[in-house]
Design a protein around this motif. Sequence first.
Motif, PDB file in Angstrom:
ATOM      1  N   VAL A 172       0.843  -1.202   0.000  1.00  0.00           N
ATOM      2  CA  VAL A 172       0.000   0.000   0.000  1.00  0.00           C
ATOM      3  C   VAL A 172       0.878   1.251   0.000  1.00  0.00           C
ATOM      4  N   ILE A 173       1.951   1.220   0.826  1.00  0.00           N
ATOM      5  CA  ILE A 173       2.874   2.357   0.898  1.00  0.00           C
ATOM      6  C   ILE A 173       3.549   2.581  -0.452  1.00  0.00           C
ATOM      7  N   SER A 194      -1.189  10.139   1.940  1.00  0.00           N
ATOM      8  CA  SER A 194      -1.049   9.974   3.384  1.00  0.00           C
ATOM      9  C   SER A 194      -2.289   9.346   3.988  1.00  0.00           C
ATOM     10  N   GLY A 195      -3.459   9.834   3.602  1.00  0.00           N
ATOM     11  CA  GLY A 195      -4.689   9.312   4.157  1.00  0.00           C
ATOM     12  C   GLY A 195      -4.876   7.831   3.864  1.00  0.00           C
ATOM     13  N   ARG A 196      -4.524   7.418   2.638  1.00  0.00           N
ATOM     14  CA  ARG A 196      -4.678   6.013   2.263  1.00  0.00           C
ATOM     15  C   ARG A 196      -3.768   5.130   3.127  1.00  0.00           C
ATOM     16  N   ILE A 215      -2.791   1.626   8.430  1.00  0.00           N
ATOM     17  CA  ILE A 215      -2.007   1.422   9.660  1.00  0.00           C
ATOM     18  C   ILE A 215      -2.918   1.449  10.878  1.00  0.00           C
ATOM     19  N   LEU A 216      -3.827   2.406  10.936  1.00  0.00           N
ATOM     20  CA  LEU A 216      -4.710   2.536  12.105  1.00  0.00           C
ATOM     21  C   LEU A 216      -5.663   1.343  12.225  1.00  0.00           C
ATOM     22  N   ALA A 217      -5.932   0.681  11.113  1.00  0.00           N
ATOM     23  CA  ALA A 217      -6.819  -0.481  11.142  1.00  0.00           C
ATOM     24  C   ALA A 217      -6.053  -1.792  11.366  1.00  0.00           C
ATOM     25  N   GLY A 218      -4.745  -1.714  11.424  1.00  0.00           N
ATOM     26  CA  GLY A 218      -3.934  -2.928  11.543  1.00  0.00           C
ATOM     27  C   GLY A 218      -4.034  -3.558  12.928  1.00  0.00           C
ATOM     28  N   THR A 219      -3.720  -4.845  12.993  1.00  0.00           N
ATOM     29  CA  THR A 219      -3.707  -5.572  14.266  1.00  0.00           C
ATOM     30  C   THR A 219      -2.274  -5.714  14.766  1.00  0.00           C
ATOM     31  N   ILE A 220      -2.108  -5.739  16.069  1.00  0.00           N
ATOM     32  CA  ILE A 220      -0.788  -5.914  16.675  1.00  0.00           C
ATOM     33  C   ILE A 220      -0.424  -7.400  16.611  1.00  0.00           C
ATOM     34  N   SER A 256       1.719   8.309  12.016  1.00  0.00           N
ATOM     35  CA  SER A 256       2.302   9.642  11.811  1.00  0.00           C
ATOM     36  C   SER A 256       3.571   9.594  10.963  1.00  0.00           C
ATOM     37  N   THR A 257       4.125   8.391  10.776  1.00  0.00           N
ATOM     38  CA  THR A 257       5.282   8.242   9.883  1.00  0.00           C
ATOM     39  C   THR A 257       4.923   8.729   8.483  1.00  0.00           C
ATOM     40  N   TYR A 258       3.641   8.621   8.142  1.00  0.00           N
ATOM     41  CA  TYR A 258       3.201   8.983   6.794  1.00  0.00           C
ATOM     42  C   TYR A 258       2.239  10.168   6.799  1.00  0.00           C
TER      43      TYR A 258
END
Length: 862
Positions: free
Chosen positions: A171-172, A190-192, A197-202, A268-270
């Motif tokens: 995706v990146i 950035s939004g994509r 990332i925010l939807a990812g699982t740990i 925030s990296t992106y």
Amino acid sequence: MLRLFEHIKNRLKGRRRERRSLSAVFGQFQHVLELNNRVLTTIASMHNKLGGSYIFDLQYLRSSRQYMVNTVRELIDAFDALAPGRYPELYVSFRSIRDKLDGELERRPVLPDIMAIPFEEIGAKDMDAVGAKSTRLGIIAETGTAQVPHGFAVTTAAYRLFMERNEILDVIKDSEEAWNSGELSAAEASGRIRSHILAGTIPSRLRKALNRELDALRRKLGDGEIRLAVRSSAWGEDGNLSFAGQYDSFLHVTPEDLHDAYRKVLASTYSPSAMEYRREYDFKPDEVFMAVSVQQMVEARTSGVAYSLSPVDPGRNSTDIAGTWGLGAPVVSGEVEVDRFVVSRDAGHAILSNSVADKALAMQGKPGGSVTMEPVPEDLRKVPCLSPEEVRLLADTAVRLERYFRKPQDIEFAFDSEGSLTVLQTRPLRIGRKEDGETPDLSQSLKRYPVLLSGEGEVAQQGVGSGPVFVAWEGRDLETFPDGAVLVAHLSSPQYAAILHRASGVITDIGSPLGHMATIAREYRVPTLLNASRATMVLEEGDVVTVDAEQKTVYRGEVRELRLHDYMRERMEETYEYRLLRRMLKLIEPLNLFDPEASNFTPQGCRTLHDIARFIHEKSVDILANIPNASASGEACPGGRLVLPVPLDLVVLDIGGGLAPECTGGLDGLKLRRTIQPDQVKSGTLHAFIDGVTLEGVWQSTPVPVDFSSFMSSMTRTFSAEAAGAKNIGQNLAVISEHYLHLSLKLGYHFTMIDCYESEDGTRNSIQFRFAGGVTGVTRRSRRARFLSEVLKTFDFSVTVKEDLVVARAKGWMARDLKRLMRILGILVAYTRQLDVSMVNDARIYEHCEEFERIVNEAVLN
């Protein structure tokens, strides 16, 4: 891997049976030394490119990698010819390091496979794993330079695992390609990326690591609620590039919300601004790795920022401080009015000026987590948020951190309700040149300072450093070394490695830029001038001096103009090529193998190409010490029994250029055919030893009384042929060539071995001395060993003592005057022949030291 071992062993099995002449063995040893010197020279040359004064490209890095890899491989092969099949694991370590170097050049960085590291376990070596921000906190915690919060770093390997498991890397790549081609705006790309990332699982492995470190943090802090500061610590952030304000931090986070805060920092990296910033500075996609710093929240009464050197007026020699009530985030963002203090950097830290603001609002933590802006109580709004004592403490801490990190620092700090200072983070502070033309002429400024040394020595690390002189005389307790002092020593010994990170400069009388201490100085970027000849005679303990290593000049006093000039120099350190070279050098330059007796001094312990060269050099010298046993039987060599005025009974074996031409055919193996006169010895080092061992009045030839207990002790002792260093105990043997000398001596009940190699340019000279045994009990033998140690240290040897065993070495410039040292060793052999018998108490050690020094002064030094 096992097949590789078997292949190497099978390939070399036949070689072990080959008979090699002594001259062939010595030739192989010389080849190893030449290649080792080539490796060290290349390492120093590559490191010098980091000084900021060179421009280079990827082709230079590729060709440097190829040359280093080829040379080290050739070195291993040459060593394998010297010691056939003995260390096949060296090839395995070499292949591992080579593959990691290739990974860096092919944009596949090698990251330590660990998810999280507590601050107290982080060192400079962990920069790639945890980023500059966490690394600095770990270093501060380790050294005790200041108090830092308890916490841990979540690593770049954890970031990569998160991205891979959630399939975000593609995706990146696609989003950034669309942005670079103009199909997407920075905000759209950035939004994509951030939404994924925010939807990812740990991942499970990372979740377990976070829980483990949280549990450890709870145990450290005891009972009570824990609140966390979750901060970015990305590659490149707070390094030569600041990335200031590009990444997010989250304060007053509950442990239950740590996973969400972690994802937000990764996202925030992106951010659009971070993406633009990286593109502006040519930050490649393979360099984007986000580590995260998880810290205990400090319940701050006062927070703020301190600049160790004023960026507005650096010539004023002041520290600038801004602070407010509560948490410090609004100070950094400029959201609140702040109190300002200008403080002298000189001892005492006088407050030069202050300005107290009307501080209406302060950021405070909310009971359930997160933060909020709250009104400041009326009676505190116009009261200074820092007391004079706190201002001075903060200024002192800022200056000490600047000295430690060798650049002006931008420091975030907090004082709690008890007045305890905590450093939350520190990063390099940019000091720009004035544009108004008011910068003073440096050459005119320098005329005001007396020059103590000029044009002497060799530069191991460029830079400027100031501080009081600390003379490291033999036996001095290095724990007393003060932060920011200039280390002045006779020898460039690796023993100073433990204090180099605290030094503002290094100057030695003797030393080489290719030596081990020089490597460590470069790692810490300490301005270092070696082989300056007169440093310990000219520079006095406690005097403040300034070292300009680049110009090979030492000034009396603190030359502030010169340090400021060094801070403001424009360096080309922010290109991709510089960053890549720094990462490559981490696999090439650091030295992890110091002590040959340590458990890690093995092929498997070699983590860098420098380690491999160090291991090979040390083991090659050991092999050469046994050169008389190198399958020499049956070899016809010039030689014979040396005729001397003392009963040394020395057999000489010449393997090339050590004896006069008329001495040919003197030996067949070790079968004597003739005698050798001293004037037929052409080896300068053996001649020097003969001069010393036959010095009139030194050789003890009369019987020495031995008490009964010592006699019985000697009767129960046994000696191996290995300890004696020759096949036949009782055989005193010298193996010589034009540039090499091996002595294996059995005198009475002790054994001495000396190996000496003389190079054409002197930089690779070396002497190794081994001594063990005696006729008396262990106490007196140990006293003689201590006597030997004291004497040898006086003459520039590094010494290791274990009971009655003494091993001493002098290398490089420390051994440049080989003939002088060999003559001293000759006197020492004669003097100590039966010395253990007289060692009836400890006082005798120092009596004999004084007597020996007198003899040497009369015979050698005058």
